[in-house]
Design a protein around this motif. Structure first.
Motif, PDB file in Angstrom:
ATOM      1  N   GLN A  39      55.119  96.875  11.045  1.00 48.38           N
ATOM      2  CA  GLN A  39      54.549  96.067  12.125  1.00 48.38           C
ATOM      3  C   GLN A  39      55.791  95.131  12.598  1.00 48.38           C
ATOM      4  O   GLN A  39      56.374  94.551  11.746  1.00 48.38           O
ATOM      5  CB  GLN A  39      53.319  95.015  11.545  1.00 48.38           C
ATOM      6  N   GLU A  40      55.817  94.913  13.794  1.00 45.22           N
ATOM      7  CA  GLU A  40      56.920  94.124  14.405  1.00 45.22           C
ATOM      8  C   GLU A  40      56.383  92.671  14.675  1.00 45.22           C
ATOM      9  O   GLU A  40      55.228  92.518  14.889  1.00 45.22           O
ATOM     10  CB  GLU A  40      56.993  94.676  15.698  1.00 45.22           C
ATOM     11  N   TYR A  41      57.208  92.010  14.122  1.00 50.22           N
ATOM     12  CA  TYR A  41      56.869  90.440  14.372  1.00 50.22           C
ATOM     13  C   TYR A  41      57.999  89.732  14.707  1.00 50.22           C
ATOM     14  O   TYR A  41      59.235  89.771  13.975  1.00 50.22           O
ATOM     15  CB  TYR A  41      56.368  89.964  12.983  1.00 50.22           C
ATOM     16  N   GLN A  42      57.900  89.070  15.813  1.00 48.54           N
ATOM     17  CA  GLN A  42      58.981  88.392  16.338  1.00 48.54           C
ATOM     18  C   GLN A  42      60.131  89.671  16.569  1.00 48.54           C
ATOM     19  O   GLN A  42      59.944  90.465  17.373  1.00 48.54           O
ATOM     20  CB  GLN A  42      59.810  87.073  15.803  1.00 48.54           C
ATOM     21  N   LYS A  45      60.701  93.695  11.752  1.00 46.58           N
ATOM     22  CA  LYS A  45      59.838  94.597  11.314  1.00 46.58           C
ATOM     23  C   LYS A  45      59.474  94.349   9.794  1.00 46.58           C
ATOM     24  O   LYS A  45      60.424  94.035   8.846  1.00 46.58           O
ATOM     25  CB  LYS A  45      60.515  96.085  11.091  1.00 46.58           C
ATOM     26  N   LEU A  46      58.171  94.430   9.648  1.00 46.88           N
ATOM     27  CA  LEU A  46      57.473  93.859   8.611  1.00 46.88           C
ATOM     28  C   LEU A  46      56.814  95.172   7.825  1.00 46.88           C
ATOM     29  O   LEU A  46      56.200  95.716   8.626  1.00 46.88           O
ATOM     30  CB  LEU A  46      56.526  92.774   8.515  1.00 46.88           C
ATOM     31  N   LEU A  47      56.912  95.413   6.616  1.00 45.19           N
ATOM     32  CA  LEU A  47      56.351  96.488   6.123  1.00 45.19           C
ATOM     33  C   LEU A  47      55.261  95.982   5.185  1.00 45.19           C
ATOM     34  O   LEU A  47      55.227  95.272   4.273  1.00 45.19           O
ATOM     35  CB  LEU A  47      57.292  97.392   5.120  1.00 45.19           C
ATOM     36  N   PHE A  64      59.437  91.301   4.178  1.00 49.43           N
ATOM     37  CA  PHE A  64      59.570  90.805   5.344  1.00 49.43           C
ATOM     38  C   PHE A  64      61.038  90.452   5.688  1.00 49.43           C
ATOM     39  O   PHE A  64      61.429  89.871   6.789  1.00 49.43           O
ATOM     40  CB  PHE A  64      58.888  89.512   5.532  1.00 49.43           C
ATOM     41  N   GLY A  65      61.951  90.930   4.933  1.00 48.19           N
ATOM     42  CA  GLY A  65      63.424  90.513   5.002  1.00 48.19           C
ATOM     43  C   GLY A  65      64.351  90.716   4.275  1.00 48.19           C
ATOM     44  O   GLY A  65      63.727  91.196   2.741  1.00 48.19           O
TER      45      GLY A  65
END
Length: 149
Positions: A39-42, A45-47, A64-65
């Motif tokens: 998912q894209e957030y800002q 890319k978050l898995l 998330f990072g």
């Protein structure tokens, strides 16, 4: 039917019911099933993942990072500890590969397993991360934390 297959079917049914089945890929073998979504957030890319196995433990995780700048490690560890002191169920993790994760367990035997609960926990975890914590990590790490997935 094996416990793992029962849980897999229940998650698939819940994803269909919530019109989310196209959002998740499934990776499976004899011992585990991994539902995953990117998912894209800002600008990141978050898995998102739900990991099922034969045990009573289902792990719901968001990657998330990444900590790239080692000089920020102490600040990140301090933030992780602070957030873990505030959140009773969700746990923030900086793993040995310097990846940033947040996780929540769902403990249930297969006969009591509820796919809707697992999906609700994932949604709540995502909401908590994006509304309450993500920006705090970004303040420390900036764009260096963004995933290159």
């Amino acid at each position: 039917m094996a416990d793992l297959e029962v849980k897999k079917i229940l998650i698939e049914e819940s994803l269909r019911k919530n019109q989310m089945s196209q959002v998740f890929d499934v990776v499976a073998n004899d011992k585990m099933v991994f539902f995953r979504s990117l998912q894209e957030y800002q600008k990141n890319k978050l898995l998102l993942g739900i990991i099922l196995d034969e045990s009573a433990y289902t792990t719901i995780t968001i990657f998330f990072g990444k900590l790239v700048d080692e000089s920020k490690k102490d600040d990140i560890i301090k933030l992780v500890n602070e957030l873990n002191g505030v959140h009773n169920v969700e746990k923030f993790v900086l793993n040995k590969n310097n990846e940033l994760l947040v996780q929540v367990p769902y403990i249930s035997l297969s006969e009591d397993f509820n796919g809707d609960v697992a999906i609700d926990l994932l949604r709540a975890l995502y909401g908590m991360l994006t509304k309450n914590a993500y920006s705090r990590f970004e303040e420390i790490l900036g764009e260096s934390m963004y995933n290159k997935l």
